[in-house]
Motif scaffolding. Structure first.
Motif, PDB file in Angstrom:
ATOM      1  N   PHE A   1       0.738  -1.160   0.015  1.00  0.00           N
ATOM      2  CA  PHE A   1       0.070  -0.087  -0.080  1.00  0.00           C
ATOM      3  C   PHE A   1       0.711   1.469   0.086  1.00  0.00           C
ATOM      4  O   PHE A   1       0.011   2.266  -0.277  1.00  0.00           O
ATOM      5  CB  PHE A   1      -1.113   0.114   1.346  1.00  0.00           C
ATOM      6  CG  PHE A   1      -1.876  -1.086   1.054  1.00  0.00           C
ATOM      7  CD1 PHE A   1      -3.048  -1.127   0.124  1.00  0.00           C
ATOM      8  CD2 PHE A   1      -1.935  -1.983   2.155  1.00  0.00           C
ATOM      9  CE1 PHE A   1      -3.609  -2.268  -0.016  1.00  0.00           C
ATOM     10  CE2 PHE A   1      -2.843  -3.309   2.148  1.00  0.00           C
ATOM     11  CZ  PHE A   1      -3.725  -3.234   0.909  1.00  0.00           C
TER      12      PHE A   1
ATOM     13  N   GLY B   1       0.623   5.074   0.090  1.00  0.00           N
ATOM     14  CA  GLY B   1      -0.418   5.378   0.776  1.00  0.00           C
ATOM     15  C   GLY B   1      -0.425   4.742   2.304  1.00  0.00           C
ATOM     16  O   GLY B   1       0.395   4.139   2.386  1.00  0.00           O
TER      17      GLY B   1
ATOM     18  N   CYS C   1      -4.136   3.646  -5.571  1.00  0.00           N
ATOM     19  CA  CYS C   1      -3.440   3.987  -4.325  1.00  0.00           C
ATOM     20  C   CYS C   1      -3.796   5.764  -4.624  1.00  0.00           C
ATOM     21  O   CYS C   1      -3.039   6.230  -5.762  1.00  0.00           O
ATOM     22  CB  CYS C   1      -2.213   3.739  -4.475  1.00  0.00           C
ATOM     23  SG  CYS C   1      -1.285   4.712  -2.857  1.00  0.00           S
TER      24      CYS C   1
END
Lengths: 315, 453
Positions: free
Chosen positions: A65, A68, B256
């Protein structure tokens, strides 16, 4: 079309033809699973105990991820009987990552009266299920990501990567969803939830090799240290304020490390002189005793104790 | 459990085991399944592989030794390793696919062990869906049976790249080379119809001949041992053919957009996260986004390396190959969300609202032709309506039959109409973009598995 394809085909460079190592493959699979949770579930959580398997999960979540933030908070069910080093590590790691850590405590469930111990000395380990289900309900989690591995235990060997639990948190081994290819079905109804195990296909050795490769930091008690010990049923029981020596016990000061870290009352260390990850990998590669066999003071009571706990909502 | 299903301590020593296991595997990972029933010695074979490669640890072995003694068996019953659950012991059945692990030091293995009796088709299809290789067991005394054909058909249907036919219990036919050749000829005669790549090997799982060690009894056989076959088979990510040369297939799992980041450089960051399911992708290459058909170029490929942590610019790669989970950044701002697929410029998949497929029905509730189901294909979902059942396969005779509905374990040729377009390949070309599952929206259960083609 064919002529175009031939001329446009890029030269295959060395990186393109290299084979993925087994760790590369396991990592890619786990990242894929984590992203499926993020894509399919609306309120997931990642169970983080400060133990080695969930430390790997955090690293995999970074890979999945970043840049982020994680699309889930970290959740720990604390029995109140954990090693200080592990709890400190848990808090520090969550802070370093800048991710939200939710801690729910078995002691709070005891105060509420939802956990009732049979005796004051009873292990709180299996009662984590109650606190976990309360936390799931409180936050409305529809998926809990955990670090369980199929090589740990035979009930786990047959559990899905996306494992459905009903509104009582129960696992029904006879009624599991078929899981084909990498097409995961995370659908659940209100009150139900999924338990998701991204490192299902990892072995203990894979975990240690990954820790070495990624240079992951671990709580100090994973490495060899001196500790007061009582020998019980072939296992080494640590002597702590929670697990004091009993009359007649012979307390020895031994050099030990923990292969698995959990509730103090049910996790035993093993004798070891390994002070580095490389040394632990060597020991792991040649050990003759399985991780749970060497370390669990609780699972030996019955052949089916893990299966039983899972049916009651355990991780 | 017959006495022949129990294991004697291995003749093979594992003197080199320490060095083997301590070495870091470097030829990847292979997933395989074993097809056969208890009577063929499947459990013994798995036990033998685990035991001779040190995949079973002493305490686990002691536990099954104790259980074997309690049941009055004279030797260790290794099938106890794979029939683990209380629920199974109570009912005397094997519920489900179990996964076992071992490593040789050069390669990690995942065995999918599908039970032979109950719900056989469903379990084998599940186990086969992730397998790179299948071992089909034949009892040397009984030769090619109906179930051998069934296993071979399912292996072909599921497009397992490589089959190994292991003629087991050679000890019970006096290690007779002629018997082995007879079975091989029988199998080849039938397998010609299926067009599959097959290796043959004589073994005795009970005595450990030709599994990990060669043993002394099969001197006439000069081919590789079973483990050597496994060690040399193409690894997971390279299964079948030169996958890196295939056209790119990158289903988008997650987007994202860290707008709230403290780092202003990330305010415009849009990363498309997913796994390279086929082909490879390099920075600067032209790509197309499906189903929109918009074209752009790859600006960055990211995967945090072992050294890199979470700062915004670490983990950049020139290329990503089949099997890798990465993040793609693109040149142009195109609206892309989960369920879209980024593909190479050539050999694009077919974007369609109608699919034809072989379907295996997995649920106890029959397929209801009037109901709408949900189809999950890569990271995309669509409502689907059955358009028709062409025929059902009789799994024993392999003949086609007319059918109006499907029950659990049925395999049929069907077509579906879809509410959303899917970008598909045929399953024989690309497993990842040719496979789908069927979900019952009422129960949320996975009820079917489909292979497009």
């Amino acid at each position: 079309m064919n002529a175009l394809a031939a001329s446009a085909a890029p030269a295959i460079d060395a990186a393109a033809t290299k084979e993925l190592s087994h760790l590369d493959w396991l990592e890619a699979e786990a990242i894929h699973i984590l992203r499926e949770v993020a894509g399919q579930c609306s309120r997931p959580a990642l169970l983080f105990s400060g133990g080695k398997d969930s430390i790997c999960l955090l690293r995999l979540a970074e890979k999945a991820f970043r840049p982020g933030r994680f699309p889930f908070p970290l959740l720990h069910i604390d029995t109140g009987h954990n090693y200080r080093e592990v709890i400190d590590f848990r808090d520090r790691r969550a802070a370093e990552l800048g991710e939200r850590l939710i801690v729910r405590s078995v002691e709070d469930s005891m105060a509420r009266g939802t956990v009732v111990l049979k005796s004051p000395g009873e292990s709180r380990n299996k009662h984590q299920s109650v606190t976990l289900l309360e936390a799931i309900e409180e936050h409305g989690f529809d998926a809990c990501i955990g670090g369980a591995r199929r090589d740990e235990e035979k009930a786990r060997a047959k559990e899905r990567i996306f494992s459905f639990r009903d509104e009582f948190g129960q696992w029904d081994p006879k009624n599991q969803r078929p899981e084909l290819w990498n097409l995961y079905n995370a659908r659940s109804g209100p009150g139900e939830n999924m338990r998701v195990f991204p490192i299902s296909n990892w072995t203990e050795l894979d975990v240690w090799q990954y820790i070495e490769r990624e240079r992951l930091e671990l709580p100090s008690i994973y490495f060899a240290h001196l500790r007061p010990i009582v020998r019980r049923n072939g296992l080494l029981a640590p002597v702590t304020p929670v697990t004091p020596a009993q009359p007649g016990d012979v307390v020895e000061e031994l050099q030990v490390r923990f292969r698995t870290v959990g509730d103090i009352t049910c996790t035993a260390p093993v004798e070891s002189s390994a002070t580095t990850v490389a040394a632990i990998i060597e020991e792991t590669a040649v050990t003759t005793i399985s991780e749970r066999g060497a370390t669990r003071l609780d699972d030996q009571t019955s052949e089916a104790s893990m299966e039983q706990r899972k049916k009651e909502g355990y991780f | 459990m017959s006495a022949s299903e129990t294991l004697t301590p291995p003749a093979a020593t594992t003197a080199s085991a320490n060095t083997i296991a301590a070495a870091t595997p470097d030829s990847g990972l292979l997933r395989f399944l074993t097809c056969g029933s208890v009577d063929d010695g499947k459990s013994t074979l798995i036990g033998r592989l685990l035991y001779d490669t040190r995949g079973i640890l002493a305490d686990t072995l002691h536990a099954i030794e104790r259980t074997s003694q309690k049941r009055g068996l004279s030797a260790v019953d290794l099938s106890l390793l794979t029939d683990g659950l209380q629920a199974e012991r109570e009912q005397g059945i094997t519920i489900d696919v179990a996964y076992r692990y071992f490593s040789t030091g050069t390669r990690k293995y995942i065995i999918a062990d599908a039970p032979g009796h109950e719900q056989y088709t469903r379990n084998m299809v599940t186990a086969a869906s992730t397998a790179d290789l299948a071992i089909i067991l034949i009892d040397a005394r009984r030769g090619v049976l109906t179930q051998t054909r069934r296993h071979s058909y399912l292996a072909k249907l599921m497009n397992i790249p490589r089959l190994v036919v292991a003629v087991n219990k050679m000890d019970l036919v006096g290690y007779d080379a002629a018997r082995f050749e007879e079975i091989r000829a029988d199998y080849e005669a039938f397998a010609r119809q299926l067009d599959i790549d097959v290796r043959f090997i004589p073994i005795s799982a009970l005595n450990g001949d030709m599994i990990v060690e060669r043993g002394d009894s099969l001197a006439w056989y000069d081919g590789p041992t079973l483990l050597e076959l496994l060690e040399s088979a193409p690894a997971a990510h390279a299964a079948g053919r030169a996958r890196h040369h295939d056209a790119l297939r990158f289903p988008v799992q997650y987007v994202c957009r860290p707008q709230d980041s403290a780092n202003p450089e990330l305010h415009d960051f849009r990363g498309f996260m997913g796994r390279v399911e086929a082909g490879s992708v390099a920075v600067g290459e032209r790509v197309t986004v499906l189903p929109s058909g918009r074209e752009t170029r790859v600006r960055e490929i990211r995967l945090l390396s072992a050294d890199s942590h979470d700062s915004a610019n670490e983990g950049q790669r020139a290329r990503a190959v089949t099997g890798e989970s990465v993040t793609l950044l693109l040149d142009d701002e195109i609206d892309i969300s989960r369920g879209d697929m980024i593909v190479g410029p050539d050999n694009a998949p077919t974007v369609t609202r109608r699919i034809e497929a072989m379907l295996c029905w997995l649920s106890e509730s029959p397929l209801d032709p009037r109901r709408k189901y949900l189809i999950r294909h890569t990271t995309r979902e669509s409502k689907a309506l059955l358009d028709g059942i062409d025929y059902r396969i009789d799994i024993n005779s392999l003949e086609r039959q007319a059918a109006t509905q499907l029950e659990m374990n049925d395999i049929a040729r069907v077509s579906f109409r879809l509410a959303q377009p899917l970008a598909v390949d045929t399953y024989t070309d690309q497993r990842a973009t040719g496979a789908f599952i069927v979900i019952d929206e009422a129960s949320n259960n996975t009820v079917g598995a489909g292979m497009i083609g």
